[in-house]
Each structure stands twice: as structure tokens, then as C-alpha cells.
Write an enzyme that holds these catalytic residues in place. Structure first.
Site, PDB file in Angstrom:
ATOM      1  N   HIS A  96       0.829  -1.209   0.000  1.00  0.00           N
ATOM      2  CA  HIS A  96       0.000   0.000   0.000  1.00  0.00           C
ATOM      3  C   HIS A  96       0.862   1.257   0.000  1.00  0.00           C
ATOM      4  CE1 HIS A  96      -3.334   2.714   1.109  1.00  0.00           C
ATOM      5  NE2 HIS A  96      -2.445   3.274   1.922  1.00  0.00           N
ATOM      6  N   GLU A  97       1.879   1.280   0.856  1.00  0.00           N
ATOM      7  CA  GLU A  97       2.751   2.458   0.908  1.00  0.00           C
ATOM      8  C   GLU A  97       3.504   2.628  -0.404  1.00  0.00           C
ATOM      9  OE1 GLU A  97       2.225   4.530   3.104  1.00  0.00           O
ATOM     10  OE2 GLU A  97       1.042   3.201   4.390  1.00  0.00           O
TER      11      GLU A  97
ATOM     12  N   HIS B  23       1.527   4.559  -2.865  1.00  0.00           N
ATOM     13  CA  HIS B  23       1.676   6.017  -2.791  1.00  0.00           C
ATOM     14  C   HIS B  23       2.911   6.480  -3.563  1.00  0.00           C
ATOM     15  CE1 HIS B  23      -1.644   6.683  -0.148  1.00  0.00           C
ATOM     16  NE2 HIS B  23      -1.128   5.995   0.862  1.00  0.00           N
TER      17      HIS B  23
END
Length: 235
Positions: A105-106, A109
Site C-alpha cells: 500500500h505504501e 503512494h
């Protein structure tokens, strides 16, 4: 002034805040429970969160993005200013499904940043004004309410809108990062089909915390509008 929103000496608009508070507690409890559940399930690949992050970043050619370990629990984040993916201690060295999902998920980004994803840029630009707005809005609003100064109340509401806007812009940023994460985990064969379900559960539960934050901000804004309207009717 008090007759419009006080009943038996109780400000009923506090119920709005209480409802948002209870909703947030429930969401956070579900999120932490889901994270704990899938933190106990080791992935078949045996890769740590840090290793998953490094592979995903490499697949996108993002060799300039560093993967770092930070202290704390669920303190994972991506910083577009110094291009770093920071993973908490429970994610960086863990090979659980939860750790891999959060790490991916990070990286989502980081991919957003590299591809110029507009909502991420807007959110980053809103950070300073949103921080100022959230800290200054309520003091100004209540000064205006106490001394019956409508202009000051309006300034407080206006400043709070920046904090609300930040929360609303955060929603597509977080959901899109999770979408990118799941796409990478599947496309790179980092997880089996069953494992992907676990990672999706973790990311979905985490995403709901941002929904709760936005809902809370909306309830605060509604309370401001109700109180300011009541004050004007009593003039």
C-alpha cells in the site's frame, strides 16, 4: 441564544460528535483486529514487508525511493518530499500477510507520486493550510459564538473547510493506493489467491479509518453550522 440548541441544559449538537466518536472507535477496533489476525498468518513466499516493498518499487523503476524502518505501531507512511517508504517495526521485518499488504500500500503512494497522481499532489499542498485550519477554526468559531460576532464565526468555519477538504481528498488517495497495491501483489505473483484475500481485508479495514475521519470532520462542520445558525436566529 441557548434556546435553539439547548434542551434541559444539554447541548444536543454534542450527539453529532458522540456518533462520530463511536463510529471511529468501532472502525479502529475492526482495523486493529483485522491487522492482528493477518499478522499471525505467514505468507507462502516468506518475504518481509521491506522485501515486498523493494520488489514493487524496483518493478516500477523507482530505485531512488528508500525503504526505511520507523518506530511505532501502524506508523507506516510514504513521504513524497524525501521519497521514502517508512515501514513500522511490525511491518518492515515481518513476513505476514498484513505486513506485505501494508508495505504494498505504501508503495502504491510512491507509484502515485511517480506518475503524478493529481489527488496526491493536492493533498500534499493542503497539509499546511489543513493543519492551521484544524487548530485555529474552533477557537475562532467559539470566540465568535460567545461574543456574537458572526464574521469571526464565519472565519472559523471557512478555516475548518480546509481540514475537511484534506480529509475528503485523502479518500481517493488511499483507495487508489490500495488498488495499486493489490494489482502489484497479484501481477507480480507475490501472493496466492487466498493470501490476496487476507491482504485485501487488511487494506479495506485500514481504508475505513479514513472514511471515519472524513465523517467526523463532516459532523464537526454540521455542528458549527447549526450553532452559528442558532446564534443568528437569537439576535
Amino acid at each position: 441564544m441557548y434556546g435553539n440548541y439547548y434542551y434541559y441544559g444539554i447541548d444536543w449538537t454534542y450527539l453529532l460528535i458522540l456518533a462520530a466518536f463511536v463510529f471511529t472507535l468501532i472502525v479502529q477496533s475492526v482495523m486493529r483486529g483485522t491487522f492482528r489476525k493477518y499478522s499471525r498468518i505467514r505468507s507462502g513466499s516468506g518475504m518481509t514487508g521491506a522485501q515486498v516493498a523493494q520488489q514493487i518499487l524496483a518493478s516500477e523503476g523507482l530505485y531512488g525511493v528508500q525503504v526505511l524502518q520507523v518506530s511505532g505501531d501502524l506508523t507506516d507512511h510514504y513521504d513524497p518530499r524525501n521519497k521514502t517508504v517508512s515501514l513500522s517495526q511490525t511491518v518492515y521485518g515481518s513476513s505476514s500477510l498484513a505486513a506485505q499488504g501494508v508495505a504494498a500500500h505504501e508503495c502504491g503512494h510512491a507509484i502515485q507520486d511517480a506518475k503524478g497522481y493529481a489527488p496526491l499532489g493536492i493533498r500534499s499542498a493542503l497539509v499546511p493550510v489543513a493543519n492551521f485550519g484544524s487548530s485555529a477554526a474552533w477557537p475562532l468559531f467559539f470566540i465568535g459564538l460567545l461574543f456574537q460576532l458572526p464574521v469571526i464565526m464565519k472565519i472559523g468555519i471557512f478555516l475548518f473547510l480546509f481540514a475537511l477538504l484534506f480529509q475528503l481528498v485523502t479518500l481517493p488517495v488511499e483507495f487508489n493506493a490500495s488498488h495499486r497495491a493489490m494489482k502489484k501483489l497479484k501481477g507480480m505473483n507475490l501472493m496466492s489467491r487466498e493470501e490476496l484475500g487476507g491482504a485485501r481485508s487488511v487494506l479495506s479495514a485500514a481504508a475505513m479509518t479514513y472514511v471515519a475521519a472524513a465523517a467526523t470532520s463532516l459532523m464537526y462542520l454540521l455542528r458549527m453550522l447549526i450553532l452559528s445558525g442558532a446564534g443568528r436566529r437569537d439576535d
